[in-house]
Design an enzyme around this catalytic site. Structure first.
Site, PDB file in Angstrom:
ATOM      1  N   ASN A 208      75.560  36.372  37.448  1.00  0.00           N
ATOM      2  CA  ASN A 208      75.745  35.706  36.155  1.00  0.00           C
ATOM      3  C   ASN A 208      77.229  35.525  35.886  1.00  0.00           C
ATOM      4  O   ASN A 208      78.072  35.956  36.675  1.00  0.00           O
ATOM      5  CB  ASN A 208      75.043  36.490  35.036  1.00  0.00           C
ATOM      6  CG  ASN A 208      75.607  37.887  34.908  1.00  0.00           C
ATOM      7  OD1 ASN A 208      76.760  38.062  34.550  1.00  0.00           O
ATOM      8  ND2 ASN A 208      74.788  38.892  35.227  1.00  0.00           N
ATOM      9  N   ASP A 276      68.361  40.970  34.894  1.00  0.00           N
ATOM     10  CA  ASP A 276      67.060  41.498  34.471  1.00  0.00           C
ATOM     11  C   ASP A 276      66.079  41.595  35.631  1.00  0.00           C
ATOM     12  O   ASP A 276      65.158  42.388  35.610  1.00  0.00           O
ATOM     13  CB  ASP A 276      66.468  40.601  33.381  1.00  0.00           C
ATOM     14  CG  ASP A 276      67.211  40.778  32.063  1.00  0.00           C
ATOM     15  OD1 ASP A 276      67.629  41.914  31.775  1.00  0.00           O
ATOM     16  OD2 ASP A 276      67.394  39.771  31.342  1.00  0.00           O
ATOM     17  N   LYS A 286      69.793  36.854  57.399  1.00  0.00           N
ATOM     18  CA  LYS A 286      70.100  35.617  56.684  1.00  0.00           C
ATOM     19  C   LYS A 286      68.923  34.647  56.810  1.00  0.00           C
ATOM     20  O   LYS A 286      68.406  34.442  57.925  1.00  0.00           O
ATOM     21  CB  LYS A 286      71.362  34.996  57.290  1.00  0.00           C
ATOM     22  CG  LYS A 286      71.840  33.792  56.519  1.00  0.00           C
ATOM     23  CD  LYS A 286      73.074  33.185  57.142  1.00  0.00           C
ATOM     24  CE  LYS A 286      73.346  31.858  56.474  1.00  0.00           C
ATOM     25  NZ  LYS A 286      74.245  31.029  57.259  1.00  0.00           N
ATOM     26  N   PRO A 303      65.451  48.009  36.427  1.00  0.00           N
ATOM     27  CA  PRO A 303      65.370  49.032  35.385  1.00  0.00           C
ATOM     28  C   PRO A 303      66.272  48.645  34.218  1.00  0.00           C
ATOM     29  O   PRO A 303      67.352  48.068  34.437  1.00  0.00           O
ATOM     30  CB  PRO A 303      65.912  50.289  36.077  1.00  0.00           C
ATOM     31  CG  PRO A 303      66.698  49.793  37.239  1.00  0.00           C
ATOM     32  CD  PRO A 303      66.072  48.499  37.658  1.00  0.00           C
ATOM     33  N   ASP A 304      65.834  48.915  32.985  1.00  0.00           N
ATOM     34  CA  ASP A 304      66.695  48.687  31.825  1.00  0.00           C
ATOM     35  C   ASP A 304      67.510  49.962  31.631  1.00  0.00           C
ATOM     36  O   ASP A 304      67.038  50.949  31.068  1.00  0.00           O
ATOM     37  CB  ASP A 304      65.859  48.354  30.587  1.00  0.00           C
ATOM     38  CG  ASP A 304      66.760  47.888  29.448  1.00  0.00           C
ATOM     39  OD1 ASP A 304      67.884  48.423  29.315  1.00  0.00           O
ATOM     40  OD2 ASP A 304      66.336  46.977  28.695  1.00  0.00           O
ATOM     41  N   ILE A 305      68.732  49.935  32.120  1.00  0.00           N
ATOM     42  CA  ILE A 305      69.547  51.158  32.175  1.00  0.00           C
ATOM     43  C   ILE A 305      69.849  51.656  30.768  1.00  0.00           C
ATOM     44  O   ILE A 305      69.730  52.843  30.467  1.00  0.00           O
ATOM     45  CB  ILE A 305      70.864  50.895  32.956  1.00  0.00           C
ATOM     46  CG1 ILE A 305      70.545  50.222  34.302  1.00  0.00           C
ATOM     47  CG2 ILE A 305      71.629  52.183  33.186  1.00  0.00           C
ATOM     48  CD1 ILE A 305      71.742  49.624  34.996  1.00  0.00           C
ATOM     49  N   PHE A 323      75.199  46.054  24.276  1.00  0.00           N
ATOM     50  CA  PHE A 323      75.705  44.725  23.949  1.00  0.00           C
ATOM     51  C   PHE A 323      74.527  43.764  23.968  1.00  0.00           C
ATOM     52  O   PHE A 323      73.545  43.992  24.685  1.00  0.00           O
ATOM     53  CB  PHE A 323      76.753  44.278  24.983  1.00  0.00           C
ATOM     54  CG  PHE A 323      78.144  44.763  24.666  1.00  0.00           C
ATOM     55  CD1 PHE A 323      78.455  46.114  24.723  1.00  0.00           C
ATOM     56  CD2 PHE A 323      79.142  43.866  24.310  1.00  0.00           C
ATOM     57  CE1 PHE A 323      79.738  46.573  24.429  1.00  0.00           C
ATOM     58  CE2 PHE A 323      80.421  44.308  24.009  1.00  0.00           C
ATOM     59  CZ  PHE A 323      80.724  45.657  24.073  1.00  0.00           C
ATOM     60  N   LYS A 337      66.579  43.890  19.455  1.00  0.00           N
ATOM     61  CA  LYS A 337      66.950  44.529  20.722  1.00  0.00           C
ATOM     62  C   LYS A 337      67.360  45.974  20.487  1.00  0.00           C
ATOM     63  O   LYS A 337      67.017  46.864  21.256  1.00  0.00           O
ATOM     64  CB  LYS A 337      68.105  43.730  21.351  1.00  0.00           C
ATOM     65  CG  LYS A 337      68.290  43.931  22.812  1.00  0.00           C
ATOM     66  CD  LYS A 337      69.282  42.926  23.388  1.00  0.00           C
ATOM     67  CE  LYS A 337      68.634  41.585  23.708  1.00  0.00           C
ATOM     68  NZ  LYS A 337      69.581  40.643  24.293  1.00  0.00           N
ATOM     69  N   LYS A 341      65.333  48.914  22.288  1.00  0.00           N
ATOM     70  CA  LYS A 341      65.972  49.765  23.295  1.00  0.00           C
ATOM     71  C   LYS A 341      66.290  51.154  22.749  1.00  0.00           C
ATOM     72  O   LYS A 341      66.590  52.061  23.515  1.00  0.00           O
ATOM     73  CB  LYS A 341      67.247  49.088  23.806  1.00  0.00           C
ATOM     74  CG  LYS A 341      66.981  47.717  24.440  1.00  0.00           C
ATOM     75  CD  LYS A 341      68.070  47.310  25.397  1.00  0.00           C
ATOM     76  CE  LYS A 341      67.811  45.913  25.944  1.00  0.00           C
ATOM     77  NZ  LYS A 341      68.466  45.671  27.219  1.00  0.00           N
TER      78      LYS A 341
HETATM   79  N1  CTP Z   1      71.079  46.278  29.977  1.00  0.00           N
HETATM   80  C1  CTP Z   1      70.920  47.319  30.877  1.00  0.00           C
HETATM   81  N2  CTP Z   1      70.063  47.178  31.926  1.00  0.00           N
HETATM   82  C2  CTP Z   1      69.382  46.055  32.107  1.00  0.00           C
HETATM   83  C3  CTP Z   1      69.531  44.978  31.211  1.00  0.00           C
HETATM   84  C4  CTP Z   1      70.388  45.124  30.164  1.00  0.00           C
HETATM   85  O1  CTP Z   1      71.570  48.351  30.709  1.00  0.00           O
HETATM   86  N3  CTP Z   1      68.580  45.953  33.132  1.00  0.00           N
HETATM   87  C5  CTP Z   1      71.949  46.448  28.826  1.00  0.00           C
HETATM   88  C6  CTP Z   1      73.171  45.581  28.808  1.00  0.00           C
HETATM   89  O2  CTP Z   1      74.267  46.224  29.399  1.00  0.00           O
HETATM   90  C7  CTP Z   1      73.397  45.365  27.333  1.00  0.00           C
HETATM   91  C8  CTP Z   1      72.016  45.368  26.759  1.00  0.00           C
HETATM   92  O3  CTP Z   1      71.212  46.052  27.701  1.00  0.00           O
HETATM   93  O4  CTP Z   1      74.077  46.438  26.737  1.00  0.00           O
HETATM   94  C9  CTP Z   1      71.428  44.041  26.418  1.00  0.00           C
HETATM   95  O5  CTP Z   1      71.121  43.316  27.555  1.00  0.00           O
HETATM   96  P1  CTP Z   1      70.373  41.907  27.511  1.00  0.00           P
HETATM   97  O6  CTP Z   1      70.245  41.453  28.900  1.00  0.00           O
HETATM   98  O7  CTP Z   1      71.071  41.023  26.564  1.00  0.00           O
HETATM   99  O8  CTP Z   1      69.001  42.312  26.885  1.00  0.00           O
HETATM  100  P2  CTP Z   1      67.580  42.097  27.422  1.00  0.00           P
HETATM  101  O9  CTP Z   1      66.799  43.299  27.097  1.00  0.00           O
HETATM  102  O10 CTP Z   1      67.640  41.709  28.852  1.00  0.00           O
HETATM  103  O11 CTP Z   1      67.036  40.926  26.551  1.00  0.00           O
HETATM  104  P3  CTP Z   1      67.052  39.341  26.800  1.00  0.00           P
HETATM  105  O12 CTP Z   1      67.545  39.114  28.205  1.00  0.00           O
HETATM  106  O13 CTP Z   1      65.661  38.974  26.571  1.00  0.00           O
HETATM  107  O14 CTP Z   1      67.993  38.802  25.772  1.00  0.00           O
END
Ligand code: CTP
Length: 397
Positions: A208, A276, A286, A303-305, A323, A337, A341
């Protein structure tokens, strides 16, 4: 920051005097005014001209200088500073301080002053270990002088051991601590930053547009307040902060591992733009182009850290900050959010391309806490970082 602080910097004669030049620069970068004093021996190592040019002030060198005495007598010179810093401090100046001798400008200033004094010793290891130096050290400490270093290491004279002057940034940290400007000393803070790269095969990846600028600025601001910062960063465009523990990762899964390894921490700030999704079963070889045959990528969730750390039953950091990069309904999405979270604060911003925030130097954030949404005016990412670090510091202390 050392804004409005005046430091009388005495450079005495040792090879480490060259580091004194960098020290002047670092102190001035932080807003301090530096009045330099050179001993005769120091002039053998650095020139008055280079010291004066870096300090942006006149260099004082002579005890019996009629012009200097008419402009600012040595008594006033010694008392007009907020701190007297002797760096490098030789065994000789420490001996003079311990015995109250005043036979040149530097030693006379040190005897005539009622201002606090800090020394950064630098000398050969044998000289440092000598009982006379250790006696003088104990004496000046008991007289109230604070001492930074020396460090152990290879020395210019070819020997190894204690005697190297502390690095300029360590001395700056000690000066800031003296002025009570390092409220996060002793606190451990985790910052995630930058994008993640999710491999498709060994040469291709999904990424990204995050530059890592806001995370790096935040890591720097927290370190400047004295925190031990563990900076877990994906492949960012901007360099990591100075004076932090850098852990470089590529993927979200690696980031999660590094975050877990960094715990426990007092606060955790998740500024990384984590992917994500990752490609399921990324190819070890490759992918070859086959005419008319498109690769079909299957995704799986990363994983959502942030959520995992915020929802820890045991050992959760005292403050968890996320963030939220949004392109529409910023407050509503970010507030949801935060609740989903379970983090304490969310720093939300609008990253629609027309804002120029992603990859740019400015940021306009809305801080969402349990008191609601607080929109901050648009400012540089550095200023956002400074203000956020100050808020974090308030919350932790
Ligand atoms: N984050 C994380 N691990 C992930 C995705 C996000 O730790 N796998 C953290 C980011 O560092 C940030 C926050 O979660 O602090 C918000 O991330 P964002 O991608 O905006 O939120 P999402 O839950 O992915 O929601 P969306 O993409 O639907 O906006």
């Amino acid at each position: 920051m050392l804004q409005d602080k005046r430091i009388l910097l005495i450079l005495t004669g040792g090879i480490a005097a060259y580091k004194g030049l960098d020290l002047i620069r670092r102190l001035r970068e932080r807003g301090a005014a530096v009045t330099p004093v050179l001993t005769r021996a120091a002039e053998q190592f650095v020139t008055p001209l280079s010291v004066s040019a870096l300090a942006g002030e006149k260099v004082y060198r002579d005890l019996f200088n009629l012009t200097d005495e008419a402009e600012m007598g040595h008594i006033q010179l010694s008392r007009s500073a907020d701190l007297i810093l002797v760096a490098p401090a030789t065994a000789d100046i420490m001996a003079k301080m311990a015995h109250g001798r005043a036979d040149d400008l530097a030693s006379t200033l040190l005897l005539a002053t009622d201002t606090s004094v800090m020394v950064a010793p630098a000398m050969n290891v044998r000289m440092w270990d000598h009982p006379a130096t250790q006696r003088n050290l104990a004496q000046i400490k008991s007289d109230g002088v604070s001492v930074v270093g020396p460090n152990k290491g290879d020395m210019a004279c070819g020997e190894h051991g204690p005697g190297r002057m502390s690095e300029p940034m360590e001395i700056v940290a000690a000066v800031e601590a003296y002025f009570g400007l390092r409220p996060l000393s002793g606190k451990r803070v985790l910052v995630t930053s930058g994008p993640t790269h999710e491999p498709i095969d060994p040469v291709r990846y999904i990424a990204n547009r995050s530059s890592g600028a806001q995370g790096a600025a935040l890591g720097q601001a927290l370190a400047d307040l004295g925190a031990h910062v563990v900076f877990v960063t994906g492949p960012a465009v901007v360099p990591p902060p100075i004076g932090v523990e850098v852990v470089a990762v590529q993927t979200a899964q690696e980031m999660k591992g590094a975050v877990n390894a960094a715990l426990p921490v007092d606060a955790a700030v998740f500024a990384a733009a984590v992917a994500d999704w990752r490609v399921e079963g990324a190819s070890a070889q490759k992918l070859k182009k086959v005419a008319g045959d498109m690769p079909k990528l299957q995704f799986t969730e990363n994983p959502d850290i942030l959520a995992e750390v915020a929802q820890m039953d045991q050992g959760r950091p005292g403050l968890v900050v996320g963030f939220a990069a949004e392109t529409d309904d910023v407050v509503a999405h970010a507030t949801a959010k935060r609740a989903r979270k379970e983090c304490d604060w969310i720093v939300a911003n609008d990253v629609s391309p027309e804002t120029g925030i992603m990859g740019g130097t400015e940021n306009a954030v809305i801080l969402i806490t349990d008191h609601g949404a607080d929109p901050w005016p648009s400012m540089s990412k550095t200023d956002v970082a400074t203000q956020l670090a100050a808020r974090i510091s308030d919350a932790l202390t």
